[in-house]
Design a protein around this motif. Structure first.
Motif, short mmCIF file in Angstrom:
data_model
loop_
_atom_site.label_atom_id
_atom_site.label_comp_id
_atom_site.label_asym_id
_atom_site.label_seq_id
_atom_site.Cartn_x
_atom_site.Cartn_y
_atom_site.Cartn_z
N GLU A 53 -0.60 -12.19 -7.51
CA GLU A 53 -1.22 -11.25 -8.45
C GLU A 53 -0.88 -9.80 -8.13
O GLU A 53 -1.48 -8.89 -8.69
CB GLU A 53 -2.74 -11.48 -8.44
CG GLU A 53 -3.07 -12.89 -8.94
CD GLU A 53 -4.56 -13.18 -9.03
OE1 GLU A 53 -5.34 -12.40 -8.47
OE2 GLU A 53 -4.91 -14.20 -9.67
N ASP A 67 0.85 -1.18 0.00
CA ASP A 67 0.00 0.00 0.00
C ASP A 67 0.89 1.24 0.00
O ASP A 67 1.60 1.51 0.98
CB ASP A 67 -0.91 -0.02 1.24
CG ASP A 67 -1.99 1.05 1.18
OD1 ASP A 67 -1.71 2.13 0.62
OD2 ASP A 67 -3.10 0.80 1.68
N TYR A 68 0.83 1.98 -1.09
CA TYR A 68 1.65 3.19 -1.20
C TYR A 68 1.26 4.21 -0.13
O TYR A 68 2.10 4.89 0.44
CB TYR A 68 1.47 3.81 -2.59
CG TYR A 68 2.10 5.17 -2.72
CD1 TYR A 68 3.47 5.32 -2.88
CD2 TYR A 68 1.31 6.32 -2.67
CE1 TYR A 68 4.04 6.57 -2.98
CE2 TYR A 68 1.88 7.59 -2.78
CZ TYR A 68 3.24 7.70 -2.92
OH TYR A 68 3.81 8.95 -3.02
N ILE A 69 -0.02 4.30 0.15
CA ILE A 69 -0.49 5.33 1.07
C ILE A 69 -0.05 5.04 2.50
O ILE A 69 0.49 5.90 3.19
CB ILE A 69 -2.04 5.46 0.99
CG1 ILE A 69 -2.42 6.06 -0.37
CG2 ILE A 69 -2.56 6.33 2.12
CD1 ILE A 69 -3.91 6.15 -0.61
N LEU A 82 8.04 -14.68 -6.62
CA LEU A 82 6.96 -15.40 -7.30
C LEU A 82 7.26 -16.89 -7.42
O LEU A 82 6.37 -17.73 -7.25
CB LEU A 82 6.73 -14.80 -8.69
CG LEU A 82 5.97 -13.48 -8.72
CD1 LEU A 82 6.00 -12.87 -10.12
CD2 LEU A 82 4.52 -13.67 -8.27
N PRO A 93 1.49 -6.59 -8.37
CA PRO A 93 2.57 -6.12 -9.25
C PRO A 93 3.88 -5.88 -8.52
O PRO A 93 4.93 -5.78 -9.14
CB PRO A 93 2.01 -4.81 -9.82
CG PRO A 93 0.95 -4.38 -8.85
CD PRO A 93 0.38 -5.63 -8.27
N ARG A 94 3.84 -5.77 -7.22
CA ARG A 94 5.07 -5.47 -6.47
C ARG A 94 5.90 -6.72 -6.18
O ARG A 94 7.06 -6.61 -5.77
CB ARG A 94 4.70 -4.80 -5.14
CG ARG A 94 4.09 -3.42 -5.26
CD ARG A 94 5.13 -2.34 -5.50
NE ARG A 94 6.10 -2.27 -4.45
CZ ARG A 94 5.93 -1.62 -3.28
NH1 ARG A 94 4.80 -0.98 -3.08
NH2 ARG A 94 6.88 -1.60 -2.37
N THR A 95 5.31 -7.87 -6.35
CA THR A 95 6.05 -9.10 -6.05
C THR A 95 7.06 -9.35 -7.16
O THR A 95 6.70 -9.36 -8.34
CB THR A 95 5.08 -10.29 -5.97
OG1 THR A 95 4.01 -9.94 -5.10
CG2 THR A 95 5.78 -11.52 -5.44
N ASP A 96 8.32 -9.56 -6.77
CA ASP A 96 9.33 -9.76 -7.81
C ASP A 96 9.43 -11.24 -8.21
O ASP A 96 8.85 -12.12 -7.57
CB ASP A 96 10.69 -9.17 -7.41
CG ASP A 96 11.28 -9.86 -6.20
OD1 ASP A 96 10.97 -11.03 -5.96
OD2 ASP A 96 12.06 -9.21 -5.48
#
Lengths: 288, 612
Positions: free
Chosen positions: B522, B480-482, B531, B524-527
């Motif tokens: 699922e 979570d960016y926030i 994975l 997008p931050r998981t490298d």
């Protein structure tokens, strides 16, 4: 298992919608490439019909550039078959550049059953694809899509957040107020305009109280955009925003006040305008 | 015995033979390892009826030396829980406790102080460097080294002093190195040239017999109220008739196998090291033991079947085979002195805290404070054999797990090895909470990389199915960016989950863990490396629920170079799908054939299909 592109089992949740073939000027591959939105049909102009079958074949081909171009063309068609072709392509996986084009194309004629496919791409690993998905979700509308848009506001990518903020703006998604306020506090530039669009009088008052918590420039931009909304509040509400802007330092606040003065007719006389004008003059005299 | 030591001794012996010769207290020829003589000597020894302090008051005491200018000596009554006296005293050696006095080197003098009030009773010039000091009920004994022999060759001297007056009672010179002595019930035991332990009559200085170490050197001798012990870095011999053999096999000999991280710990202060004549860092790495005498020939049986290892701030209980039974972590500061008192393990910290631990469990049974304010404790001597702390019950029963975790999470960078040991020890301790703590250590960004690697290995090796919900919680943290939140140690926790394949799992925990893994799959931050581990974990516990998300992934990314360029990831996804067979296999076949699939992905899919 057949690899037919028409095999409905590939798609995640597609439904045939009412079809209407619309003419549209042809799009070049360059125009539909990643990062560029497809051109819109000039008002009153009649777009040439799209050969859905031919474009679908290109979309299904191994040439990503041609596939992206085909996706953009299919987006111009209101033929449900064109829409289905786009959803099928997305559901079975395409090159990221093609996905961007296909998501934009899907958003041109959104269907109520698009959410499952578009929503998946909201988590795609490529930032541009997620940004395109966020924008498409805004076009879809509905509770599920709005939730996905709000989720995209939490994305690590500024491009995706900007697209989500754009979707909030387009859909006036009021539920996005809280994350947008948090983004405003973090200095995210995409948040100001979106917040301004969904702000009611109460939210505008709250935003005005964020002085010191939010970068001055962004706060001024947000309050200024609220003031410029013709549908925003009554004179008292506008006066409240003007006074809040008056407390914000910096050229952005001065510019926002000046813009409000310029955009507001002198008559009938309004206190909000008078005070804004006085603030601008005072600031200009003070060298701001 | 090490070859070097043997050589050194041989050289010294040769020198002594050439220089001295003749009968003397410390000579090279003697009736070594005479069981009858040793039995006779031990028969002279007067031991108390039951374990207790040496001092005549019978109070359990600890005598601590405080740093500063001037140094101070504190006599602390453990039974009363308060200092009996504190005096300025420039103590430069260990403190030895007699019946009604204590004795130590102060400056260049041997100084005896009244045990009742700490006042100086007598002082005597040392005439050389102090090697060691000891005392029995009425006498003090000191070994000094000086260059006052013939042709200024070094000479070592053991002298006895009257505890009341300080008058010298007798002395004996040695042409070879004497170690710090120990006195007990009418005997003085003096290590000589690291090879012999000479027994002397404490009253007259007359040599009685001596033991020659045949298997090991003799680098220390020490006493408890009920026994005497000698030994080397390798183990400890009980001073009994069997010690006359000089050999491990025929003596009452004990040793233990310690992990390499505790290799510094020694069985006793090196009697020949001038630094260890005083309190030193070596006192912070000590093996503590007691062994009731059996009177038989069945070898050393350690009390509770354990030895304790004091290692700076930590104390561990180990079986002789090297199995950890308990651990104690002292908060913040090091323990500078420790002793096995039979009833409890006593220890004093740098800040003057005194603790008594249960030797069987490591539980904290008593704690007190010397009240040293900001002074640092340099070292301490316990005279408290058999002390039973008031209360009896544990102040803090603690747990070995908590202690090991505290050690592992300790911020003191000096103890990397001990932390690694603590983590490794956790591997064999059952319980979900243990796994949870290990996950916490792995997730702590301050954990050093090497320690983290060890923790990961331990977590995986535990195969703790009961901890699946812990793993699920660890992974169910959204990016979570926030809020700035993000899951930590995704790959490591996923590996631990993958290790649970085939084990019986709680259905709820499995569902939650699968959901958390899918969310990360699922995200997008998981490298990619993460994975790969996630896919393996899903394959291990998904029970079929992994097929849809893995199929979605394969389909959505089959034309994405970021995915296709990583054969490990593609292989993991394809492998997991093929493992399920059925329809999942058909999806893989489709991807292998469809022209939009990247060549690299199609190739992996084809190869995998060919294998299955």
């Amino acid at each position: 298992m057949s690899s037919s592109r028409r095999n409905r089992s590939w798609s995640l949740a597609l439904a045939a919608g009412a079809s209407l073939v619309l003419a549209h000027p042809a799009l070049t591959a360059a125009q539909s490439a990643k990062g560029k939105a497809p051109a819109k049909t000039p008002k009153g102009a009649k777009a040439p019909p799209v050969d859905v079958a031919a474009e679908q074949a290109r979309l299904d081909g191994a040439d990503a550039k041609a596939a992206a171009d085909a996706a953009a063309r299919l987006g111009t068609s209101a033929d449900p078959a064109a829409h289905d072709a786009l959803l099928d392509a997305l559901a079975t996986g395409v090159d990221p550049d093609v996905a961007v084009a296909a998501l934009r194309a899907v958003a041109m004629h959104p269907g109520k059953d698009d959410l499952a496919v578009v929503g998946y791409y909201a988590h795609y690993r490529d930032d541009q694809v997620r940004a395109a998905a966020a924008a498409a979700l805004g076009a879809l509308g509905g509770v599920g899509a709005h939730k996905a848009v709000i989720a995209a506001l939490h994305d690590d990518s500024a491009a995706v957040r900007a697209a989500a903020a754009g979707a909030v703006t387009a859909g006036k998604i009021k539920e996005a107020a809280e994350p947008l306020l948090q983004l405003l506090a973090k200095g995210d530039p995409a948040s100001a305009k979106a917040l301004a669009v969904i702000a009611d009088v109460e939210l505008a008052r709250f935003i005005g109280e964020q002085l010191g918590q939010v970068p001055d420039g962004l706060l001024a931009e947000c309050l200024g955009a609220i003031l410029m909304r013709p549908d925003f509040g009554n004179e008292a509400a506008k006066l409240q925003v003007v006074r809040a802007l008056g407390k914000v330092a910096g050229p952005e606040a001065t510019q926002a006040l000046a813009d409000y003065v310029s955009a507001t007719p002198e008559k009938p006389p309004r206190q909000s305008r008078r005070e804004a004008e006085a603030m601008v003059e005072s600031r200009l005299e003070g060298g701001e | 015995m090490r070859a070097l030591t043997r050589t050194a001794i041989a050289l010294v012996v040769a020198t002594l033979l050439a220089a001295c010769g003749g009968a003397q207290t410390f000579g090279l020829t003697s009736d070594d390892n005479n069981r009858d003589a040793l039995t006779q000597a031990l028969g002279m020894r007067q031991l108390p009826a039951k374990p207790g302090p040496v001092n005549a008051t019978g109070k359990p005491m600890v005598f601590a030396v405080l740093g500063g200018k001037p140094r101070r000596l504190v006599a602390y009554d453990l039974a009363a829980g308060k200092a009996q006296w504190t005096v300025d005293a420039d103590v430069q050696s260990r403190v030895a406790v007699g019946g009604d006095f204590v004795v130590a080197r102060e400056g260049q003098q041997l100084v005896a102080r009244d045990l009742a009030d700490g006042k100086v009773r007598w002082q005597s010039p040392l005439g050389g460097d102090l090697v060691g000091v000891t005392a029995d009920g009425t006498r003090a004994f000191a070994v000094t080294a000086s260059g006052s022999g013939p042709k200024n060759k070094p000479v070592w001297r053991l002298a006895a002093y009257d505890g009341a007056s300080g008058n010298e009672l007798w002395s004996a010179d040695a042409p070879g190195q004497l170690g710090a002595p120990a006195a007990q019930g009418g005997l003085v035991m003096s290590p000589f040239l690291k090879q012999w332990l000479t027994f002397l009559d404490a009253a007259t200085g007359k040599p009685i017999t001596r033991v020659r170490g045949l298997d090991e050197e003799i680098s220390f001798v020490e006493t408890t109220s009920d026994a005497a012990w000698f030994g080397s870095a390798f183990g400890v011999f009980r001073v009994d008739a069997r010690a006359a053999s000089g050999q491990r096999a025929d003596a009452t000999y004990g040793t233990t196998t310690l992990p390499k991280q505790l290799a510094k710990a020694t069985w006793g202060a090196d009697a020949f090291d001038p630094v260890q004549a005083g309190y030193s860092a070596a006192d912070r790495t000590r093996i503590l033991w007691r062994a009731p005498g059996s009177g038989g020939d069945d070898g050393m049986q350690f009390q509770d079947g354990l030895v304790a290892v004091h290692y700076f701030r930590f104390v561990f209980g180990y079986t002789p085979a090297g199995e950890l039974r308990w651990a104690y972590s002292h908060p913040r500061v090091e323990l500078v002195a420790s002793a096995h008192l039979g009833s409890v393990l006593g220890a004093v910290s740098q800040r003057g805290e005194i603790v008594a631990l249960d030797p069987a469990t490591g539980a904290l049974r008593w704690e007190g404070d010397l009240g040293v304010d900001k002074a640092q404790v340099l070292g301490a001597t316990f005279d408290a054999d058999g002390w039973q702390p008031s209360g009896g019950d544990a102040v803090d029963p603690g747990t070995t797990v908590a202690a090991l975790i505290a050690i592992a999470r300790d911020r003191d960078a000096r103890f990397a090895d001990v932390k690694e040991l603590a983590i490794s020890a956790l591997a064999s301790l059952p319980g979900k909470e243990v796994s949870a703590e290990i996950v916490g250590i792995i997730q702590d960004e301050r954990t050093p990389p090497k320690l983290r690697d060890t923790a990961v290995e331990v977590l995986i090796s535990r195969k703790d199915a009961s901890a699946l919900d812990v793993f699920a919680d660890a992974l169910a943290v959204p990016y979570d960016y926030i809020t700035g939140s993000q899951p930590v140690a995704v790959a490591e926790v996923s590996k631990a989950i993958a290790g649970l394949a085939g084990l019986e799992l709680d259905a709820g925990a499995r569902t939650r863990a699968t959901a958390a893994l899918v969310a990360l799959l699922e995200s997008p931050r998981t490298d990619n490396p993460e994975l790969v581990e996630i896919v393996k974990a899903l394959a291990a516990i998904g029970d079929g629920a992994e097929v849809t998300p893995l199929r979605r992934m394969l389909m959505a990314y089959r034309a994405d170079p970021m995915f296709g360029g990583d054969p490990k990831l593609v292989g993991a996804v394809v492998g997991a799908l093929l493992a399920r067979g059925g329809a999942a296999r058909e999806w893989v076949a489709y991807v292998a054939e469809d022209p939009r699939t990247l060549d690299a992905v199609a190739q992996v899919a084809r190869q995998a299909l060919a294998k299955k």
